[in-house]
Scaffold this motif. Structure first.
Motif, PDB file in Angstrom:
ATOM      1  N   ALA A   1      -5.119   9.983  31.574  1.00  0.00           N
ATOM      2  CA  ALA A   1      -6.572  10.157  31.593  1.00  0.00           C
ATOM      3  C   ALA A   1      -7.230   9.568  30.357  1.00  0.00           C
ATOM      4  N   GLY A   2      -6.419   9.097  29.397  1.00  0.00           N
ATOM      5  CA  GLY A   2      -6.990   8.454  28.228  1.00  0.00           C
ATOM      6  C   GLY A   2      -6.891   9.250  26.947  1.00  0.00           C
ATOM      7  N   GLU A   3      -6.152  10.345  26.963  1.00  0.00           N
ATOM      8  CA  GLU A   3      -6.024  11.147  25.756  1.00  0.00           C
ATOM      9  C   GLU A   3      -4.886  10.613  24.894  1.00  0.00           C
ATOM     10  N   ARG A   4      -5.244   9.900  23.849  1.00  0.00           N
ATOM     11  CA  ARG A   4      -4.225   9.330  22.974  1.00  0.00           C
ATOM     12  C   ARG A   4      -3.354  10.415  22.355  1.00  0.00           C
ATOM     13  N   ALA A   5      -3.959  11.523  21.964  1.00  0.00           N
ATOM     14  CA  ALA A   5      -3.185  12.575  21.302  1.00  0.00           C
ATOM     15  C   ALA A   5      -2.091  13.105  22.219  1.00  0.00           C
ATOM     16  N   ALA A   6      -2.350  13.155  23.504  1.00  0.00           N
ATOM     17  CA  ALA A   6      -1.343  13.630  24.459  1.00  0.00           C
ATOM     18  C   ALA A   6      -0.159  12.680  24.482  1.00  0.00           C
ATOM     19  N   PHE A   7      -0.435  11.395  24.457  1.00  0.00           N
ATOM     20  CA  PHE A   7       0.663  10.433  24.460  1.00  0.00           C
ATOM     21  C   PHE A   7       1.440  10.509  23.160  1.00  0.00           C
ATOM     22  N   GLU A   8       0.740  10.666  22.059  1.00  0.00           N
ATOM     23  CA  GLU A   8       1.425  10.781  20.778  1.00  0.00           C
ATOM     24  C   GLU A   8       2.329  12.013  20.762  1.00  0.00           C
ATOM     25  N   GLN A   9       1.834  13.090  21.333  1.00  0.00           N
ATOM     26  CA  GLN A   9       2.646  14.308  21.421  1.00  0.00           C
ATOM     27  C   GLN A   9       3.900  14.047  22.244  1.00  0.00           C
ATOM     28  N   LEU A  10       3.731  13.306  23.311  1.00  0.00           N
ATOM     29  CA  LEU A  10       4.869  12.973  24.181  1.00  0.00           C
ATOM     30  C   LEU A  10       5.898  12.156  23.405  1.00  0.00           C
ATOM     31  N   VAL A  11       5.416  11.212  22.657  1.00  0.00           N
ATOM     32  CA  VAL A  11       6.324  10.354  21.896  1.00  0.00           C
ATOM     33  C   VAL A  11       7.077  11.166  20.848  1.00  0.00           C
TER      34      VAL A  11
ATOM     35  N   LEU B   1       4.224   3.181  27.613  1.00  0.00           N
ATOM     36  CA  LEU B   1       2.772   3.210  27.507  1.00  0.00           C
ATOM     37  C   LEU B   1       2.122   2.210  28.461  1.00  0.00           C
ATOM     38  N   ARG B   2       2.691   1.028  28.492  1.00  0.00           N
ATOM     39  CA  ARG B   2       2.099  -0.011  29.333  1.00  0.00           C
ATOM     40  C   ARG B   2       2.207   0.310  30.822  1.00  0.00           C
ATOM     41  N   HIS B   3       3.241   1.036  31.183  1.00  0.00           N
ATOM     42  CA  HIS B   3       3.460   1.307  32.598  1.00  0.00           C
ATOM     43  C   HIS B   3       3.272   2.779  32.946  1.00  0.00           C
ATOM     44  N   LEU B   4       2.586   3.474  32.090  1.00  0.00           N
ATOM     45  CA  LEU B   4       2.404   4.911  32.318  1.00  0.00           C
ATOM     46  C   LEU B   4       1.692   5.185  33.632  1.00  0.00           C
TER      47      LEU B   4
ATOM     48  N   HIS C   1      -6.638  -0.036  26.073  1.00  0.00           N
ATOM     49  CA  HIS C   1      -7.884   0.645  26.391  1.00  0.00           C
ATOM     50  C   HIS C   1      -9.106  -0.192  26.039  1.00  0.00           C
ATOM     51  N   ALA C   2      -8.920  -1.174  25.191  1.00  0.00           N
ATOM     52  CA  ALA C   2     -10.047  -2.050  24.879  1.00  0.00           C
ATOM     53  C   ALA C   2     -10.350  -2.949  26.051  1.00  0.00           C
ATOM     54  N   THR C   3      -9.325  -3.407  26.755  1.00  0.00           N
ATOM     55  CA  THR C   3      -9.557  -4.296  27.889  1.00  0.00           C
ATOM     56  C   THR C   3     -10.199  -3.582  29.043  1.00  0.00           C
ATOM     57  N   SER C   4     -10.018  -2.290  29.098  1.00  0.00           N
ATOM     58  CA  SER C   4     -10.600  -1.541  30.215  1.00  0.00           C
ATOM     59  C   SER C   4     -11.942  -0.955  29.864  1.00  0.00           C
ATOM     60  N   ARG C   5     -12.319  -1.161  28.578  1.00  0.00           N
ATOM     61  CA  ARG C   5     -13.595  -0.595  28.157  1.00  0.00           C
ATOM     62  C   ARG C   5     -14.727  -1.368  28.797  1.00  0.00           C
ATOM     63  N   PRO C   6     -15.712  -0.684  29.340  1.00  0.00           N
ATOM     64  CA  PRO C   6     -16.828  -1.403  29.981  1.00  0.00           C
ATOM     65  C   PRO C   6     -17.618  -2.188  28.942  1.00  0.00           C
ATOM     66  N   LEU C   7     -18.102  -3.311  29.364  1.00  0.00           N
ATOM     67  CA  LEU C   7     -18.884  -4.158  28.483  1.00  0.00           C
ATOM     68  C   LEU C   7     -20.188  -3.460  28.120  1.00  0.00           C
TER      69      LEU C   7
ATOM     70  N   ASP D   1       6.028  18.118  29.890  1.00  0.00           N
ATOM     71  CA  ASP D   1       5.843  16.675  29.873  1.00  0.00           C
ATOM     72  C   ASP D   1       4.834  16.223  30.926  1.00  0.00           C
ATOM     73  N   VAL D   2       4.893  16.828  32.084  1.00  0.00           N
ATOM     74  CA  VAL D   2       4.034  16.363  33.177  1.00  0.00           C
ATOM     75  C   VAL D   2       2.560  16.527  32.812  1.00  0.00           C
ATOM     76  N   VAL D   3       2.247  17.585  32.067  1.00  0.00           N
ATOM     77  CA  VAL D   3       0.854  17.796  31.663  1.00  0.00           C
ATOM     78  C   VAL D   3       0.438  16.743  30.642  1.00  0.00           C
ATOM     79  N   LEU D   4       1.308  16.497  29.693  1.00  0.00           N
ATOM     80  CA  LEU D   4       0.992  15.485  28.680  1.00  0.00           C
ATOM     81  C   LEU D   4       0.850  14.110  29.310  1.00  0.00           C
ATOM     82  N   VAL D   5       1.694  13.827  30.279  1.00  0.00           N
ATOM     83  CA  VAL D   5       1.607  12.533  30.958  1.00  0.00           C
ATOM     84  C   VAL D   5       0.260  12.409  31.662  1.00  0.00           C
ATOM     85  N   ARG D   6      -0.147  13.457  32.341  1.00  0.00           N
ATOM     86  CA  ARG D   6      -1.439  13.397  33.043  1.00  0.00           C
ATOM     87  C   ARG D   6      -2.578  13.171  32.063  1.00  0.00           C
ATOM     88  N   ARG D   7      -2.531  13.868  30.947  1.00  0.00           N
ATOM     89  CA  ARG D   7      -3.602  13.716  29.967  1.00  0.00           C
ATOM     90  C   ARG D   7      -3.587  12.319  29.348  1.00  0.00           C
ATOM     91  N   ALA D   8      -2.386  11.801  29.125  1.00  0.00           N
ATOM     92  CA  ALA D   8      -2.296  10.457  28.569  1.00  0.00           C
ATOM     93  C   ALA D   8      -2.840   9.440  29.565  1.00  0.00           C
TER      94      ALA D   8
END
Lengths: 185, 282
Positions: A15-25, A58-61, B81-87, A6-13
């Protein structure tokens, strides 16, 4: 990404990796749904609670501290959302006739493994006192360790152990009276 | 709370026994006790059965619920992620930069015009069957910037339409058909014009707020004048009730806003139009 902790997936999520968060879910959604279903006792409400839980995650990740277990944080949120949902909900009239019919149907089936039996198992867990119920839910249903469950509930590990012990014994008696699953008494 | 019986093992120790996490010496001691204590042995057996049952709880989330969950999460992810996307970088071409500023302004102006024109598209409905969905009020110091029916638009204050509708209906049926104040446009079907401007224009006598009953206007029609008026203008034949305590005019807003008439009457029907604008019709 299979079997990544989980900790790896959390870090990737983070970092912006949507697939990592989906995997977590996908990894935890059934357990969260199960816990929610036990508390709110409604499939529809359990879905709402699960959705609220993961959206909150997700909002508070970014605020999640990796020093704690992700499941601890996740299930703490799930329990809180579930009880908030119960408090907001208008109580519905009980249908004892319907419940009795459902119980009879359950006894005709394998106690464990069918959707209906699972539903009744969760209902039986839901009948426990809240302290015992939460402990059993986190330790036995969600699979948290004692220390993680204690952190999620804000109680001492020894208290978690005694509550789980008592909750299990009571659950067995409830199931025994309903003819669902095995019971020692 | 009764203190634990010292002859019986504590429940956390019994938990460890069930879990198999006790050290050998402690486990043997407890097992010896269980052999001699029916109460504890029954309790431990029940706990073992309960553990087996609880660990078997495995209710999977229904597929459709899972689908909805992931759709909701995808939307949330995109939002976050849209809100954080740079303009995007501004184009080097100056004329395009100029266009970027002008186009939104022109679009807004166009929308405002459309909204104002749409509000004026009022069909006069025979009878008193008003189906007001929005409360109609009027700004006291009418911020009539355009002097058009756009002045009718006011931010919605409440959705207590039932009360306002009832009052407006009684008021609308009591008065004569009103005509437009100078800042109005004719209705779509040629019925009474609509104006949000207070009789007499800005600074004129306040209109009859909904609920006062002193509303003018043709039955079912939208009028803009004071209760007794049959023609526009500041002249009022009847005393004007107290204005709405929250007089505020909004030319165009997205979302909820109210159509304001000088006499406080409620249009026949106000429905959502494109882009959130209201379209008044009979």
């Amino acid at each position: 990404m299979a079997a990544e902790p989980d900790v790896v997936l959390v870090r990737r999520a983070k970092a912006g990796e949507r697939a990592a968060f989906e995997q977590l879910v996908r990894r935890h959604q059934d357990r969260v749904y199960c816990v929610a279903r036990t508390v709110v006792r409604s499939a529809e409400d359990a879905e709402d609670v699960a959705q609220e839980t993961f959206i909150a995650v997700l909002r508070h990740l970014d605020t999640f501290q990796e020093s704690a277990a992700f499941t601890t944080w996740l299930h703490r949120i799930a329990l809180r959302k579930a009880y908030d949902h119960v408090r907001r909900r208008v109580p519905e009239p009980v249908d004892p006739a319907g419940a009795a019919v459902a119980g009879l149907e359950a006894r005709d089936r394998d106690p464990i493994g069918t959707g209906l039996a699972q539903t009744h198992l969760l209902e039986a867990i839901g009948e426990l006192e809240q302290g015992f119920r939460d402990a059993v839910l986190l330790v036995d249903v969600a699979g948290l360790g004692v220390d993680d469950a204690a952190a999620a509930l804000g109680i001492a590990p020894g208290t978690v152990k005694s509550r789980v012990f008592r909750g299990r014994a009571t659950l067995a008696r409830i199931l025994g009276t309903r003819g669902l699953g095995s019971a020692s008494d | 709370m009764t203190p634990p019986d010292p002859t019986h093992p504590p429940e956390d120790a019994l938990f460890d026994l069930v879990e198999g996490s006790l050290d050998a010496a402690r486990a043997r001691s407890i097992e010896q006790h269980l052999a001699a204590c029916d109460e504890c042995s029954t309790l431990v057996e029940s706990a073992r059965a309960g553990a087996t049952a609880a660990r078997g709880a495995d209710l999977s989330m229904p597929a459709d619920a899972s689908h909805r969950l992931h759709l909701a999460l995808a939307d949330t992810w995109d939002e976050l992620h849209a809100t954080s996307r740079p303009l995007p970088a501004a184009p080097a071409h100056t004329t395009r930069r100029w266009s970027r500023r002008l186009v939104p302004a022109l679009a807004f102006a166009l929308l405002a015009t459309i909204a104002g024109t749409s509000i004026l598209a009022v069909d006069e409905r025979p009878g008193g069957g008003r189906d007001a969905e929005e409360e109609v009020t009027q700004r006291e110091d009418a911020d009539v910037s355009t002097g058009t029916s756009a002045d009718l638009l006011q931010p919605e204050r409440s959705r207590d339409l039932a009360t306002n509708e009832k009052s407006a209906r009684s008021g609308a049926e009591s008065g004569a058909a009103g005509t437009a104040s100078p800042a109005v446009a004719p209705q779509e079907d040629g019925g009474g014009p609509v104006s949000a401007e207070a009789p007499g224009g800005p600074g004129g006598p306040p209109p009859a707020p909904p609920g006062t009953g002193d509303h003018a206007g043709s039955p079912g029609g939208v009028t803009a004048t004071t209760p007794s008026t049959t023609q526009p203008g500041p002249d009022e034949a009847e005393p004007v009730p107290e204005p709405d305590p929250d007089p505020e005019t909004c030319v165009l807003t997205f979302g909820q806003y109210r159509l304001v008439l000088p006499d406080g009457s409620v249009p026949d029907r106000v429905i959502d139009g494109p882009l959130g604008m209201f379209i008044v019709c009979g």
